[in-house]
Write a protein that holds these residues in place. Structure first.
Motif, PDB file in Angstrom:
ATOM      1  N   UNK A 174       0.975  -1.127  -0.052  1.00  0.00           N
ATOM      2  CA  UNK A 174      -0.072   0.291  -0.081  1.00  0.00           C
ATOM      3  C   UNK A 174       0.852   1.124  -0.083  1.00  0.00           C
ATOM      4  N   UNK A 175       0.392   2.364  -0.405  1.00  0.00           N
ATOM      5  CA  UNK A 175       1.242   3.624  -0.576  1.00  0.00           C
ATOM      6  C   UNK A 175       1.923   3.697   1.130  1.00  0.00           C
ATOM      7  N   UNK A 176       1.463   3.383   2.089  1.00  0.00           N
ATOM      8  CA  UNK A 176       2.067   3.832   3.379  1.00  0.00           C
ATOM      9  C   UNK A 176       3.452   3.327   3.255  1.00  0.00           C
ATOM     10  N   UNK A 177       3.786   2.456   2.488  1.00  0.00           N
ATOM     11  CA  UNK A 177       5.104   1.869   2.575  1.00  0.00           C
ATOM     12  C   UNK A 177       6.233   2.799   2.215  1.00  0.00           C
ATOM     13  N   UNK A 178       5.553   3.699   0.971  1.00  0.00           N
ATOM     14  CA  UNK A 178       6.520   4.860   0.594  1.00  0.00           C
ATOM     15  C   UNK A 178       6.721   5.976   1.454  1.00  0.00           C
ATOM     16  N   UNK A 179       5.621   6.311   2.265  1.00  0.00           N
ATOM     17  CA  UNK A 179       5.563   7.521   2.988  1.00  0.00           C
ATOM     18  C   UNK A 179       6.275   7.113   4.500  1.00  0.00           C
ATOM     19  N   UNK A 234       4.335  11.408  -4.060  1.00  0.00           N
ATOM     20  CA  UNK A 234       5.078  10.200  -4.212  1.00  0.00           C
ATOM     21  C   UNK A 234       6.615  10.555  -4.596  1.00  0.00           C
ATOM     22  N   UNK A 235       6.578  11.593  -5.332  1.00  0.00           N
ATOM     23  CA  UNK A 235       7.960  12.137  -6.042  1.00  0.00           C
ATOM     24  C   UNK A 235       8.882  12.481  -4.551  1.00  0.00           C
TER      25      UNK A 235
END
Length: 488
Positions: free
Chosen positions: A96-101, A127-128
């Motif tokens: 999920x997106x939380x992995x990146x943030x 995201x960038x």
């Protein structure tokens, strides 16, 4: 951003993103401005011309964007910006997106700090930001299970800036910040094609890590992680992400020759270093610690070892500090006051982000470098040593009183951590005021006051009365070490 750099300064709310973005902008600045020069004399001439110019030529920026702009799209199917499109095929299901943030909870990671649901989408610009942060500050540990050329595993190495403190010039003008940030070729030589990833013809080879060949590759191409985002076609929001190893950890490689080659390459990449760190002769770069006052590293920041100096230096300051030391007075006058911005995250090597912090020195760096002002640098060194010694004496006195009071000699002194944190917090302003006024920062009296504050509740009790008074005497009347001369 580059065309308007001379109109203001960079303002990014997250410290890791700010640090990573500054490195990206420096790499772009070097390529666009023509400072990608191996010859020192030609580099000096170009640097002087850029200082006189006061801004980047908009036509040069436009020409660069026209040539490479297609490589700056996050969703490009062949070369998404600073991402690896192979992950979609080489990894399993995305996270999920939380992995990146990094500031969000992911899995079991710190849900008490941010309760945003893991599946909540993020915007492309967010995201960038976090793609940049992962390249510089990403953790070691387990990521997506990536299979590449017969090698399959989940383990990821820590990113190059993980848990270290980064120092950047701050002039109040982003153009001059970038100009100062470009390392001189005598400091970081150009030994080969020094191209950022987006200018290279092919994607990085995971089994043959690129060895840095100049400042651009040091700033941009040393990532330890590969990431890839997926956007919802209907909304454009990022709804999934892969995060995996960029090059396999050597232990995942069975063939002895390939394993050794990876070990040698990893050591070479790490040894190349980063131009914005204070590097120690032993132990690597100075690590970030939210409880460590900025003044404690200021001495290392301004200590410059010039050619011919035989003194063995324990630390090497960032490249821009060394450049600053060589500039003529006229150039310094045109640049104006130059302070140092410290950017760091108190982290461990694994997926734990504790405290992000940012500070700017209240005094101009050029006024204190040891190369230009050895007497002021010596004052900084002596004041810092006095501050360190006083902190040690305060901690020792508190522990001595507690050990005398406590029935368990193995128990931890409950006063020390808070008292030492308060000491450095208050010593910081005294330190800078003393440097400006060339006066005594009165740290000894500060230590006594903090000792009294910490022990006040116990000082009047039968158990604490005598031990606390005796330990206090070691602060108020410290022993003076005497030396005796031998007679012959």
């Amino acid at each position: 951003m580059l065309s308007a750099a001379h109109l203001g300064t960079l303002d990014v709310p997250n410290v890791a993103v700010s640090s990573a973005l500054r490195r990206l902008l420096v790499a772009l600045f070097i390529r666009v401005s023509g400072l990608d020069i191996a010859g020192p004399d030609a580099w000096d001439d170009r640097w002087d011309l850029l200082l006189d110019q006061g801004h980047l030529d908009p036509t040069e920026v436009s020409a660069y964007v026209a040539r490479w702009g297609h490589r700056f799209n996050l969703d490009d199917p062949e070369r998404p910006f600073l991402q690896d499109p192979r992950l979609a095929e080489e990894c399993g299901d995305p996270a999920p997106p939380a992995k990146l943030v990094m500031t969000r909870a992911s899995g079991n990671n710190q849900p008490w700090l941010n309760r945003t649901p893991q599946d909540a989408p993020i915007t492309p610009y967010e995201a960038f930001w976090w793609i940049l942060a992962w390249r510089q500050y990403g953790p070691c540990g387990l990521g997506a299970n990536r299979s590449h050329n017969g090698i399959t595993h989940k383990s990821m190495a820590a990113a190059p800036l993980r848990s270290v403190i980064s120092w950047h010039p701050e002039t109040g003008n982003e153009y001059t910040n970038l100009l100062l940030s470009a390392p001189h070729p005598t400091d970081i030589p150009v030994t080969g094609p020094d191209l950022p990833e987006w200018e290279q013809a092919t994607l990085p080879d995971p089994l043959h890590p690129e060895l840095p060949s100049g400042p651009v590759s040091r700033l941009i191409n040393r990532a330890a992680h590969a990431t890839l985002t997926h956007a919802d076609p209907a909304t454009g929001q990022i709804t999934a992400v892969w995060a995996a190893w960029r090059s396999p950890v050597p232990t995942a490689v069975k063939e002895a020759g390939a394993k050794k080659a990876l070990e040698v390459a990893a050591e070479a990449v790490a040894a190349a270093g980063d131009p914005f760190l204070i590097n120690r002769s032993k132990g690597g770069p100075v690590r970030a610690n939210h409880a460590r006052a900025l003044v404690r590293d200021f001495d290392s920041l301004i200590h410059i070892q010039r050619p011919g100096d035989t003194t063995k230096a324990a630390t090497t300051p960032p490249a821009w500090i060394r450049l600053l030391d060589t500039l003529p007075i006229e150039a310094l006058d045109r640049l104006g006051p130059i302070r140092a911005r410290a950017l760091a995250c108190h982290q461990d090597k694994q997926e734990k982000e504790e405290i992000w912090f940012e500070q700017i020195t209240p005094v101009p760096i050029a006024d204190y470098t040891s190369g230009r002002h050895p007497e002021r640098a010596a004052l900084v060194a002596s004041t810092r040593k006095t501050a360190e010694d006083t902190a040690k004496a305060l901690a020792a006195a508190l522990r001595s009183a507690w050990n005398a009071m406590s029935p368990d000699p193995r128990s931890e002194c409950p006063w020390t951590n808070d008292a030492i944190a308060a000491y450095w917090d208050r010593a910081d302003s005294r330190f800078w005021q003393a440097l400006n006024a060339d006066t005594d920062p009165q740290l000894h009296s500060l230590a006594i006051a903090l000792y009294d504050d910490a022990t006040r509740a116990d000082a009047s009790t039968p158990t604490g009365l005598i031990p606390i008074a005796q330990a206090r005497a070691t602060l108020t009347h410290p022993k003076v070490r005497r030396t005796t001369k031998k007679t012959t």
